[in-house]
Motif scaffolding. Structure first.
Motif, PDB file in Angstrom:
ATOM      1  N   HIS A   1      18.873  -2.830  -0.710  1.00  0.00           N
ATOM      2  CA  HIS A   1      18.337  -4.143  -1.092  1.00  0.00           C
ATOM      3  C   HIS A   1      19.020  -5.194  -0.238  1.00  0.00           C
ATOM      4  O   HIS A   1      20.233  -5.348  -0.279  1.00  0.00           O
ATOM      5  CB  HIS A   1      18.594  -4.397  -2.572  1.00  0.00           C
ATOM      6  N   GLU A   2      18.245  -5.890   0.570  1.00  0.00           N
ATOM      7  CA  GLU A   2      18.799  -6.891   1.477  1.00  0.00           C
ATOM      8  C   GLU A   2      18.284  -8.276   1.114  1.00  0.00           C
ATOM      9  O   GLU A   2      17.265  -8.432   0.461  1.00  0.00           O
ATOM     10  CB  GLU A   2      18.403  -6.564   2.924  1.00  0.00           C
ATOM     11  N   ARG A   3      19.022  -9.276   1.537  1.00  0.00           N
ATOM     12  CA  ARG A   3      18.563 -10.662   1.387  1.00  0.00           C
ATOM     13  C   ARG A   3      18.690 -11.258   2.781  1.00  0.00           C
ATOM     14  O   ARG A   3      19.792 -11.475   3.252  1.00  0.00           O
ATOM     15  CB  ARG A   3      19.428 -11.407   0.381  1.00  0.00           C
TER      16      ARG A   3
ATOM     17  N   GLN B   1      21.462  -9.855   5.240  1.00  0.00           N
ATOM     18  CA  GLN B   1      22.755  -9.640   4.591  1.00  0.00           C
ATOM     19  C   GLN B   1      22.625  -8.740   3.367  1.00  0.00           C
ATOM     20  O   GLN B   1      21.748  -8.924   2.544  1.00  0.00           O
ATOM     21  CB  GLN B   1      23.329 -10.990   4.125  1.00  0.00           C
ATOM     22  N   TYR B   2      23.491  -7.751   3.272  1.00  0.00           N
ATOM     23  CA  TYR B   2      23.641  -7.056   1.997  1.00  0.00           C
ATOM     24  C   TYR B   2      24.331  -8.022   1.036  1.00  0.00           C
ATOM     25  O   TYR B   2      25.011  -8.955   1.456  1.00  0.00           O
ATOM     26  CB  TYR B   2      24.538  -5.826   2.156  1.00  0.00           C
ATOM     27  N   CYS B   3      24.176  -7.792  -0.265  1.00  0.00           N
ATOM     28  CA  CYS B   3      24.943  -8.633  -1.190  1.00  0.00           C
ATOM     29  C   CYS B   3      26.409  -8.224  -1.112  1.00  0.00           C
ATOM     30  O   CYS B   3      26.735  -7.107  -0.712  1.00  0.00           O
ATOM     31  CB  CYS B   3      24.398  -8.501  -2.609  1.00  0.00           C
TER      32      CYS B   3
ATOM     33  N   THR C   1      23.481 -12.720  -7.483  1.00  0.00           N
ATOM     34  CA  THR C   1      22.795 -11.431  -7.425  1.00  0.00           C
ATOM     35  C   THR C   1      21.629 -11.499  -6.444  1.00  0.00           C
ATOM     36  O   THR C   1      21.053 -12.571  -6.229  1.00  0.00           O
ATOM     37  CB  THR C   1      22.267 -11.046  -8.816  1.00  0.00           C
ATOM     38  N   PRO C   2      21.254 -10.344  -5.845  1.00  0.00           N
ATOM     39  CA  PRO C   2      20.078 -10.324  -4.973  1.00  0.00           C
ATOM     40  C   PRO C   2      18.854 -10.851  -5.729  1.00  0.00           C
ATOM     41  O   PRO C   2      18.710 -10.618  -6.924  1.00  0.00           O
ATOM     42  CB  PRO C   2      19.918  -8.837  -4.644  1.00  0.00           C
ATOM     43  N   ASN C   3      17.995 -11.576  -5.013  1.00  0.00           N
ATOM     44  CA  ASN C   3      16.750 -12.176  -5.537  1.00  0.00           C
ATOM     45  C   ASN C   3      16.960 -13.460  -6.334  1.00  0.00           C
ATOM     46  O   ASN C   3      15.983 -14.075  -6.754  1.00  0.00           O
ATOM     47  CB  ASN C   3      15.937 -11.201  -6.411  1.00  0.00           C
TER      48      ASN C   3
ATOM     49  N   TYR D   1      17.223  -9.297 -10.518  1.00  0.00           N
ATOM     50  CA  TYR D   1      17.942  -8.460  -9.543  1.00  0.00           C
ATOM     51  C   TYR D   1      17.312  -7.065  -9.526  1.00  0.00           C
ATOM     52  O   TYR D   1      16.718  -6.617 -10.509  1.00  0.00           O
ATOM     53  CB  TYR D   1      19.433  -8.388  -9.882  1.00  0.00           C
TER      54      TYR D   1
ATOM     55  N   VAL E   1      21.693  -1.124  -7.552  1.00  0.00           N
ATOM     56  CA  VAL E   1      22.365  -1.876  -6.498  1.00  0.00           C
ATOM     57  C   VAL E   1      23.828  -2.096  -6.881  1.00  0.00           C
ATOM     58  O   VAL E   1      24.157  -2.235  -8.061  1.00  0.00           O
ATOM     59  CB  VAL E   1      21.641  -3.224  -6.221  1.00  0.00           C
TER      60      VAL E   1
ATOM     61  N   CYS F   1      27.070  -4.596  -5.606  1.00  0.00           N
ATOM     62  CA  CYS F   1      27.560  -5.689  -4.744  1.00  0.00           C
ATOM     63  C   CYS F   1      29.051  -5.856  -5.025  1.00  0.00           C
ATOM     64  O   CYS F   1      29.451  -5.895  -6.185  1.00  0.00           O
ATOM     65  CB  CYS F   1      26.878  -7.016  -5.071  1.00  0.00           C
TER      66      CYS F   1
END
Length: 403
Positions: free
Chosen positions: A132-134, A137-139, A152-154, A160, A164, A166
């Motif tokens: 899961h990327e943003r 960047q990874y979280c 959190t991602p998203n 989220y 995952v 982080c």
């Protein structure tokens, strides 16, 4: 070669050996001889590799190793990567963690057993998942600016993702500490935060002995302060329910900054008592171990008064470091209280480990002083007794007492 799985007439399991290299999209890993008792005095290492561009998601289906608060005897370590990877956790006893997720396409498991108590070991399954990327960047990552934000991602567009991990490693200059506050917080609820959760550790690695708190639910935790100049914040979601997630902020503080923002519960001036230094003299622990005075007599002279259940108790040096799940707070003072959903807990140091002696799993009334880090300190002359429901009425009366 396969064996019939325990409790399942038609489930075939492979015969598990001590370690190995495993590649593929998915697979099953078990301790040597599972579901039979694992052998003593062994060290087994499994190296998992999934296709490039994917991450490894590992879930324990069963775990039964010698139990110990710090997992010092028999344990399974899980690492992201094969060499010098970040440790994702150390596990023992029968408590199953949530899903563990590597940052790349490799994961390493290491199981160690000593000469004594043994159990049936563990059974775990792994699978390859898309990271899961943003943006690019990874979280997670290293945070070393004087202040910043982590989320959190998203966040805040949608929940989220499932599966995952982080990890944010916050590093301040040597003479500073770190304050962390959560602005919004919504993570899958569970009484013990077994599934999705946020854990915060003093230092740079995941280590239960240095864990400040473990949080889930929809109530932001109380502000957290580090003991030294490093903190590790880990967020983990398993492969099922998800939620909004969180956004948090950190900032560096001078080391002498008071480490709690909780105001006293009374409007009168708090009682000032000479704090007992943690490097206390041996003479303190040579006193006769006898509770002095009454509930009423000790109430006003104590910084804090709580009832709670001892959930962890670890001996370090001559002292006992306990985590207490709070039943009720009658006098808060400057005691640092962690909150996860509706569950509150606090850290207490019993300066002389056998006086007063407390046992894990039992309920007590604690009255004592608070150190500069917001932890409760209990010396032999402080008031501690077993808590029973009949004590509740007397404590409620004291709560309204003006000192």
């Amino acid at each position: 070669e396969y064996v019939i799985s325990r409790g399942c007439c038609c489930c075939l399991l492979p015969v598990f050996t001590c370690g190995g290299n495993i590649t593929g999209e998915s697979g099953v890993i078990g301790s040597q001889g599972y579901p039979g008792v694992y052998p003593p005095n062994t060290k087994c290492v499994w190296r998992i590799t999934v296709p490039e561009g994917r991450v490894v998601v590992l879930s324990f289906r069963f775990i039964d190793l010698e139990s110990d608060n710090l997992c010092r005897y028999d344990y399974v370590d899980v690492y992201s990567g094969h060499v010098s990877g970040q440790r994702l956790g150390r596990f023992c006893g029968t408590f199953k963690p949530g899903a563990l997720v590597s940052t790349g396409n490799k994961m390493l498991l290491q199981m160690v057993s000593d000469a004594n108590t043994a159990g049936s070991g563990f059974l775990a399954v792994f699978s390859a998942a898309h990271p899961h990327e943003r943006g690019d960047q990874y979280c997670g990552g290293r945070l070393d600016k004087p202040s910043g934000t982590f989320k959190t991602p998203n966040w805040p567009e949608k929940d989220y993702p499932a599966g995952v991990t982080c990890s944010w490693h916050i590093v301040a200059p040597k003479n500073q500490i770190i304050e962390v506050k959560f602005e919004k917080f919504d993570v899958e609820r569970d009484n013990y935060c077994r599934y999705d959760h946020v854990s915060i550790f003093n230092g740079a690695e995941i280590n239960d002995a240095k864990r400040i708190g473990k949080y889930c639910g929809d109530s932001p935790p109380a502000p957290v302060f580090s003991e030294g100049n490093q903190l590790l914040i880990q967020f983990l979601s398993d492969l099922s329910l998800t939620a909004d997630g969180f956004i948090g902020h950190y900032k560096f503080r001078p080391k002498k900054f008071p480490t709690t923002t909780v105001p006293p519960t009374t409007t009168t001036q708090p009682v000032t008592t000479r704090p007992i230094p943690l490097k206390y003299s041996v003479a303190l622990c040579q006193q006769k171990c006898k509770r002095r005075g009454t509930l009423e007599g000790n109430y006003c002279s104590s910084n804090f008064v709580i009832t709670g259940t001892v959930i962890t108790a670890v001996m370090r040096g001559g002292s006992m470091y306990a985590t207490v799940s709070i039943i009720n707070v009658y006098k808060e003072g400057s005691l640092a209280i962690q909150q996860a959903g509706k569950t509150m807990s606090t850290k207490i140091i019993i300066l002389c480990k056998k006086c007063p002696f407390v046992k894990r799993g039992l309920n007590y009334i604690f009255m004592g002083q608070v150190d500069e880090d917001g932890r409760g300190k209990i010396a032999p002359h402080h008031f501690v007794m077993a808590f029973k429901t009949k004590n509740q009425k007397g404590l409620n009366v004291l709560k309204n007492k003006q000192c």
